[in-house]
Structures are given as C-alpha cells and as structure tokens.
Design an enzyme around this catalytic site. Structure first.
Site, PDB file in Angstrom:
ATOM      1  N   ASP A 122       0.815  -1.223   0.000  1.00 25.01           N
ATOM      2  CA  ASP A 122       0.000   0.000   0.000  1.00 25.01           C
ATOM      3  C   ASP A 122       0.843   1.265   0.000  1.00 25.01           C
ATOM      4  OD1 ASP A 122       0.710  -0.459   2.619  1.00 25.01           O
ATOM      5  OD2 ASP A 122      -1.291  -0.131   3.442  1.00 25.01           O
TER       6      ASP A 122
HETATM    7  C1  LAN Z   1       3.316  -0.746  10.153  1.00 25.89           C
HETATM    8  C2  LAN Z   1       3.333   0.635   9.677  1.00 25.89           C
HETATM    9  C3  LAN Z   1       2.718   0.844   8.344  1.00 25.89           C
HETATM   10  C4  LAN Z   1       1.601  -0.116   8.070  1.00 25.89           C
HETATM   11  C5  LAN Z   1       0.657   0.325   6.938  1.00 25.89           C
HETATM   12  C6  LAN Z   1       1.384   0.697   5.678  1.00 25.89           C
HETATM   13  C7  LAN Z   1      -0.124   1.542   7.405  1.00 25.89           C
HETATM   14  C8  LAN Z   1      -0.348  -0.787   6.668  1.00 25.89           C
HETATM   15  O1  LAN Z   1      -1.310  -0.376   5.744  1.00 25.89           O
HETATM   16  C9  LAN Z   1       0.329  -2.085   6.365  1.00 25.89           C
HETATM   17  C10 LAN Z   1       1.177  -2.523   7.567  1.00 25.89           C
HETATM   18  C11 LAN Z   1       2.236  -1.501   7.986  1.00 25.89           C
HETATM   19  C12 LAN Z   1       3.369  -1.605   7.011  1.00 25.89           C
HETATM   20  C13 LAN Z   1       2.810  -1.775   9.356  1.00 25.89           C
HETATM   21  C14 LAN Z   1       2.938  -3.160   9.835  1.00 25.89           C
HETATM   22  C15 LAN Z   1       3.325  -3.359  11.308  1.00 25.89           C
HETATM   23  C16 LAN Z   1       4.346  -2.340  11.769  1.00 25.89           C
HETATM   24  C17 LAN Z   1       5.568  -2.469  10.913  1.00 25.89           C
HETATM   25  C18 LAN Z   1       3.701  -0.959  11.579  1.00 25.89           C
HETATM   26  C19 LAN Z   1       2.422  -0.762  12.365  1.00 25.89           C
HETATM   27  C20 LAN Z   1       4.731  -0.068  12.219  1.00 25.89           C
HETATM   28  C21 LAN Z   1       5.213  -0.853  13.446  1.00 25.89           C
HETATM   29  C22 LAN Z   1       4.768  -2.323  13.238  1.00 25.89           C
HETATM   30  C23 LAN Z   1       5.878  -3.291  13.699  1.00 25.89           C
HETATM   31  C24 LAN Z   1       5.396  -4.708  13.626  1.00 25.89           C
HETATM   32  C25 LAN Z   1       6.293  -2.902  15.106  1.00 25.89           C
HETATM   33  C26 LAN Z   1       7.325  -3.759  15.709  1.00 25.89           C
HETATM   34  C27 LAN Z   1       6.690  -4.718  16.591  1.00 25.89           C
HETATM   35  C28 LAN Z   1       6.701  -6.025  16.390  1.00 25.89           C
HETATM   36  C29 LAN Z   1       5.648  -6.831  17.002  1.00 25.89           C
HETATM   37  C30 LAN Z   1       7.713  -6.697  15.545  1.00 25.89           C
END
Ligand code: LAN
Length: 768
Positions: free
Chosen positions: A481
């Site tokens: 996305d």
């Molecule tokens: C994110 C940030 C962006 C987010 C979007 C692009 C908004 C979404 O549409 C797809 C998933 C994604 C890429 C996403 C996945 C999970 C993330 C990377 C996070 C919420 C930012 C932090 C999170 C990550 C898993 C945090 C670290 C914690 C763990 C449990 C490994």
C-alpha cells in the site's frame, strides 16, 4: 501576554504565536497524560512553524475565526492546508511522532546497558529524556500499558520497570515503588509475556530455562516443508531470527553475576520467591497474566514447546545437536548481515533493530569499534523522537513517505496543490528520491558476491524495484500500500500545472514512465491467490500457522494476510495509472482489478462494514472498502455500497461526527463508546473524516448527514487551521496502538475537499 513572553526573535517569528499554533488544541504548553496520553507533537511542530515564519514572504494563518461571516468549506480547507504547509520539511516530506508502543524503548535500554552504556548509543541528555517519557506515562495503578492508551499490562510494565531501573532511577523512587505494587498484584515478573521474558533473559534477570525454545535450527528446514520461517510474516520472521541466534547461544549480559543492579532486579522482580535460585523455571515458561493473554498459546504450540524443552535438556546426541545448532546460528548471523545491509542498518523495525545489534555485539565479542556495531549505533537515532512527553522509541524509523503521500492526495482532491507551488515541488522531489530503484545490493557490499536474484531468494525477499517504502528509501523494504499511495501521489502531482511547468523548465528531476512501470510490476506481483493484497510480501503460509503463534500478546502475526487497506490501495492505484497510461499491461491490470474487486466484496462483513487492521477501525476499513469497490467500477447504488453507507449512518452521533477508539480493533466490534475520553461527546475528527470520505465517494443521498459531518469538522477546527489531537489512531497486530499525528491534519482536508466536489455549496449551510 507579558511583553517579555512576546519576544519576537531577531528573525521575525513571534515566539508566542509559534507556541500557540503548535499546541494543537491544548490550552497550555506541556503534556498532561491524564487528559490525553497521545502526543501532540508540539516540539517538532513549533520548530517547523518557526522555520517557516523565518523565511521571507511567509505569513502565519489569520488566527481570528471570523464571527461575522461563517467559514465556508473552501476556507476551512485552505486554512488547514496553509497550516500544514508550515510543517513540511526542507526535503519535501512531512515528519511526525510515530510513538505509542511501550515495549520498544526498553529493548533499546537493555541493549545499551548490556553493551556498557556507550554514549554513542544514548548520551546523558537522551537518558534524561527517556526517563521523563517513562515517568509521565505511568498510570494510576502503577503500571504501563502495551501502548500509551492501553490498560496496564505485564508486558508493558515489566519491561518499562526494568528500563527505568537501568536508566538509573533508584528502587525507592515513588514511581518504582508504585510499579512494584502493580507487578506484585499480577503475580510478579514470571507472568509477563514471552517477548518481555526474552529481554529479561538477555539481561540475566531470568534464567533461559524460563523461556520457551526459539530454535535457530528452524532455518535449516527445507523450503518445501509446510512449516518454514521463510513463509512467516516478515515482521515476525525478522524478530524470531535474532531471537533464535541469541537463544541458540544462550546469550547473557557478561557481567550479570557481578553487577549489583542485576542482583537487585532479581529480588525486585520476584518478591514471591525468597531466593532467585529457587524459582522453578521450567514450570514458569507458560505463565502469563490474564491482562496480557490476548492470543492464548494454542495447545498445538504448547505441545511443540514442551517437546522442544525436553530436546534442549536432552544430553544424548550431544555432538549432533551441537552441530545443527551451530549451522542454524551461522545461517541466522548471515541472514542478519543481509538484513542490515539491505536496510542500511536501520532494519525492518524497532525490535529486530535492537536484537540484531545485540547479536552482532555477541558475535564480535563485544567490540564497540567493530564497523557493524558502529553502524548499528548510528542508526538507532533514526528511531528516536522527542515530543512534549519526552523521548520515545518509535514504531518505525518514521512514517515519512506514507504521511506525505496522503497529504498530496488530500490537497489534490481539495484542488489546492497549485495554490502551494513550493510545497508541491518539494513533495515531488521527495517521491522522486524515495522510490526504491534497485533490488540489487551495492557493489561495495560483501553481499554482492551473490547474484542479486539468488541473494534475494536466499533471504526470502520479494522484489523491491519500483516500490515505495513507508518511511525512507534507506529503509528499503517496499510495501504494497505504500507503493500504491506513493504512486497515486506521484500521479496527482503529475497532473498539476506546477509540476508540469517544473518538469519543462527542468527545475525538478523527472520520474520516468519506466519507473512507474516498475511500480506497477511490483504491485502486480504482490497480488495473492485470494485476489487481495498483503503488506510486504505475498501470503506464503496458511491460516494454521496461527496455531504456532508464540507471542501471547499479538493477534494474527504469523503470516501476511490480504487486507482491505492494502487491497484498496493497490486497486485504486492500478485504476488511476491505467486512466493515464491505458496501453501499459492493459490485460494484466484488468484481470488483477477484477480479482481484487471480488476479494474486497468477499471480506465485507454481514453488517456492511469492513474491519480495519492498521488504524481504528471500522470507519477506516469502510473508507477503504467503499473507495476500492467504486473505483473498480462498482455502481454507487449497488447493494454492498448501500449497506456500507447505512452502517456508517447508523453510527453518526448527535453532534454530526463519528468516533471510534482503539477498542474497536482490539474487540473487533464497533466501539459504541467512541472516543469518549478525548473527543467531543464521543466524536473524533479523524473518524469523522474517514466516514465522510466513504459517504461522499458513494455519493450517499443523505446530504443532510454529510453536511452535519462537514460542519462538525469545521466547528472543531482550531483558529490556526490545525485540529486537536485526539485518541490514538493507528494500530497493529490487533492489540497495539500507534500514533499518527499527521492524520488530524490531512484527513479533514481530504474529506472536506471530496465532499465539496460531490455536494457543492449546500454543505456550507450552518443549520445547527
Ligand atoms: C506498520 C506501519 C505501516 C503499516 C501500513 C502501511 C499503514 C499498513 O497499511 C500495512 C502494515 C504496515 C506496514 C505496518 C505493519 C506493522 C508495523 C511495521 C507498523 C504498524 C509499524 C510498526 C509495526 C511493527 C510490527 C512494530 C514492531 C513490533 C513487532 C511486534 C515486531
């Protein structure tokens, strides 16, 4: 105001005005977690506003809300855009606080402590600011949540407590005393969740026997094997990678046995036991507090863990066991090296960032001068952010590209881009610079010994070339996305007079058509068999992988699923692209759109809504569902669209707004209470904007409902054009909230711009 406070700095920015504009709906500077634990991003915003006002010719928005003539929708949008333009960074992106989770910074503090507290990693001022953050977020029950708005959990509290102590706060400090009361009430640190136990083991305040096995040998399984870690969701995969390495080596802080603070922690964390040495570790592996047990470990996984526990203890086949462990550990190290190189030592996220650093610290024998450790330490700064609540470790190295791509689309739909030509040119340059242009690693890197493709496959990476990331190009992981939103923003910019002119006069760098084709290629390859799109990769595993989820606190993390958000983003970008370039891969794109459209319909809930996985929650999900379907050709009066609109209309509140908080995502059920703690009578600005975007996309015939929603946004707008920061907007893994401070600025502009386009001046009436 006293004349002394009204200090106009020598370069023309009135400091009082700057502070007033940076407050974001709060009446006084500072941070008050009792009224809103979410950061308003005051410090960063003030800095940007100050810089903006110092540049010649720039003016602050008129702060008088005119009382004689009512504000029109256009005026509200324009003022909001003016305000937000002040926050744009020099290189064209918008930066913002991306904090929220409480379980990230403690990992960093543990690493810093284990590594001997190097100043290059955290200096004294940073230590002070981290402490400040922890102290202001402590809740009345003495604990800390998994994130800033969650009720206290053992996951949050144990980790934060340990961090506080490592940062130098004495055990008899009021905050520590209170925290220990919370910990004791929940059975002590043995009841914290596995990801928190992991750090305790590294530090030497928990025995590795109290942690379930994370066998690095799993990497040695053949790729065709039904369960393989290479098929896991990349975030889970990249965390269990260093975990396997460190577990396999049973790594413990070298000075644990002689460090008095460690001895103290061993007492403080387990008051239920007279002596640390009497704790029955093997039994405690599965202990978990009620508050934390969001995804109870399924019996399948428990059985696997019990078998593995025996295996770890087993003394027969010692040489064989040692040999395969060594192979697993070696591969893990090689894989971590690849990840570090591919991301310029930023790593995919804040958890593997820290764990990779500790792993290298172990592998290099604790050599702080080793280039890997130096690179890692320098890149820790990318994750740190200072706001009015202190310094935090963010959930990512920022949300730069993501926030900027939404902003550009919002301004485009509100027809404002050409009114802000400098903003528009700078944003273009940012998208130009941020697109990921090479899958291959740089020639100077040791990874170059592999042919690019072989290297990519060896480490389970999808292709990257042409994608856009969530944050920066240095991070380098493209996302479905983020690529789509980046592409859509780029296409919006291409349609403006400003960019057309700038390209002609060569005052900005071009983005060639070939580069757009590469983006399309990534998007097409990302489509799953079910017709939808997941986040970073294709869906590689199966639903039953969730039976092996060992995390307790997170839901649905084992594989990359198709989501409404990712699917809509890709579909709409394919549609936008093919409108401008109808001859490129026409059949592929059409086929992909057809399958995607069927997928979107298939995941609509009975009640007409869509569940949003990455922000709160149904208003967000419905916006994606509705916009995705309509852009793919669904008529606005079809049954599925009407049902979605009816769902939204049922949720509209008496004051014209919509409001959901984090509990919607956690419970997977619309939070009827709304944002009662932060918003206005349960309504919130961001939820309202999402609902309006869906309704106006669907050309909902209930104009009155839309008018009331728009008027609600106008009423809540602050004199400077900002909106108040309300509850936490983002979410991940079902149970963790994450802050997006840009959303309150961007989505109201987008929603009002679209509503104005669809419904015209009728919305300007203020009947209430
Ligand atoms: C994110 C940030 C962006 C987010 C979007 C692009 C908004 C979404 O549409 C797809 C998933 C994604 C890429 C996403 C996945 C999970 C993330 C990377 C996070 C919420 C930012 C932090 C999170 C990550 C898993 C945090 C670290 C914690 C763990 C449990 C490994």
């Amino acid at each position: 105001a006293s004349p002394s406070r009204k200090s106009t700095s020598n370069n023309g920015a009135d400091e009082e005005l700057v502070q007033m504009m940076a407050l974001g709906g709060r009446s006084k500077p500072g941070f008050d977690p009792s009224t809103n634990p979410n950061s308003n991003d005051q410090i960063f915003r003030a800095q940007q506003i100050r810089k903006y006002l110092q540049r010649p010719g720039n003016k602050a928005p008129n702060m008088e809300k005119s009382s004689s003539s009512p504000t029109t929708v256009y005026e509200a949008c324009h003022k909001a855009a003016h305000f937000y333009s002040m926050l744009q960074c020099e290189d064209g992106h918008w930066a913002a606080d991306y904090g929220g989770p409480h379980f990230l910074m403690p990992g960093l503090v543990v690493a810093w402590y284990i590594m001997g507290k190097p100043q290059q990693l955290l200096d004294d001022d940073q230590v002070t600011l981290l402490k400040h953050y922890i102290l202001v977020h402590q809740q009345v029950d003495g604990g800390w949540g998994t994130h800033i708005e969650s009720p206290s959990t053992m996951f949050g509290s144990v980790l934060i407590y340990v961090a506080l102590r490592l940062l130098g706060v004495p055990a008899d400090h009021r905050a520590c005393v209170l925290a220990r009361i919370f910990l004791d009430e929940h059975g002590g640190a043995l009841y914290t969740s596995s990801w928190s136990k992991f750090y305790l083991c590294l530090l030497g305040v928990m025995d590795w026997r109290g942690h379930n096995s994370v066998p690095p040998e799993m990497w040695l399984l053949p790729n065709w094997f039904p369960f393989h870690p290479g098929r896991m969701w990349c975030h889970a995969r990249m965390v269990y990678l260093p975990m396997g390495y460190l577990y396999g080596n049973r790594y413990v802080y070298r000075k644990a046995e002689e460090d008095p603070l460690i001895a103290d922690l061993r007492r403080e964390l387990y008051p239920q036991y007279k002596d640390y040495s009497t704790i029955p570790w093997m039994k405690t592996r599965h202990w978990i507090a009620e508050t934390d047990n969001y995804s109870p470990i399924p019996w399948v996984m428990k059985t696997v863990q019990n078998i593995l526990a025996r295996y770890e203890e087993w003394s027969i086949f010692q040489p064989f066991k040692k040999h395969v462990r060594k192979m697993g550990v070696n591969f893990s190290l090689e894989y971590m090296d690849a990840e570090d190189l591919q991301t310029n030592y930023i790593d995919i996220g804040p958890v593997n960032k820290v764990l990779n650093m500790i792993s290298h610290f172990h592998a290099t024998g604790g050599d702080l001068k080793n280039y890997k450790i130096v690179n890692h330490m320098m890149r820790v700064q990318d994750y740190l952010w200072i706001a009015e609540d202190g310094m935090k470790m963010q959930g990512y190295n920022g949300s730069q590209c993501w926030d900027s791509s939404f902003c550009i689309q919002a301004l485009y739909e509100a027809d404002l881009l050409d009114e802000f030509p400098e903003l528009t040119r700078k944003a273009w340059s940012y998208f130009e610079r941020t697109q990921i242009l090479s899958t291959e690693v740089s020639q100077s890197s040791p990874a170059y010994q592999f042919e690019a493709n072989e290297y990519r496959l060896k480490f389970y990476r999808h292709i990257s070339e042409g994608g856009w990331p969530f944050s920066t190009s240095a991070h380098g992981w493209p996302i479905s996305d983020c690529t789509s939103e980046g592409l859509k923003a780029t296409l919006c910019l291409l349609k403006t007079k400003t960019i057309q002119g700038a390209l002609k006069s060569k005052s900005v760098l071009p983005i060639s058509e070939e580069r757009l084709h590469k983006a399309i290629n990534v998007l097409l390859t990302y489509q799953n068999e079910d017709g939808g799109w997941a986040t970073y990769e294709n869906n590689r595993g199966w639903g039953w992988y969730e039976q092996l989820n060992p995390s307790e606190v997170f839901g649905d993390i084992m594989i990359d699923y198709s989501y409404v958000e990712c699917s809509m983003a890709v579909l709409t970008s394919l549609v936008d692209f093919s409108e401008m370039y109808p001859d490129h891969r026409t059949a592929d794109i059409q086929e992909s759109i057809n399958r995607g459209r069927t997928f979107l319909k298939s995941i609509q809930r009975e009640d007409g809504s869509w569940y949003g996985s990455w922000a709160c929650c149904f208003c967000y999900g419905i916006w994606f569902g509705v916009e995705g379907l309509i852009k793919c050709g669904e008529p606005t009066d079809s049954a599925c669209i009407t049902k979605a609109c009816e769902f939204l209309l049922r949720q509209q509140r008496a004051n014209g707004g919509w409001g959901e908080d984090f509990t919607s995502c956690y419970d997977k059920d619309y939070a009827q209470e709304g944002m009662k703690a932060y918003g206005d009578h349960g309504s919130g600005v961001v939820s309202t904007a999402w609902a309006l975007m869906a309704l106006s996309m669907a050309k909902c015939p209930n104009v009155e409902a839309v008018r009331r929603g728009v008027q609600y946004l106008i009423k809540r707008q602050l004199p400077c054009g900002d909106w108040p920061q309300e509850g936490i907007a983002g979410v991940f893994n079902r149970s963790v909230g994450i802050t997006y401070t840009a959303y309150r600025n961007v989505f109201p502009i987008w929603a009002m711009g679209r509503c104005r386009e669809v419904y015209g001046e009728a919305l300007d009436e203020q009947n209430d």
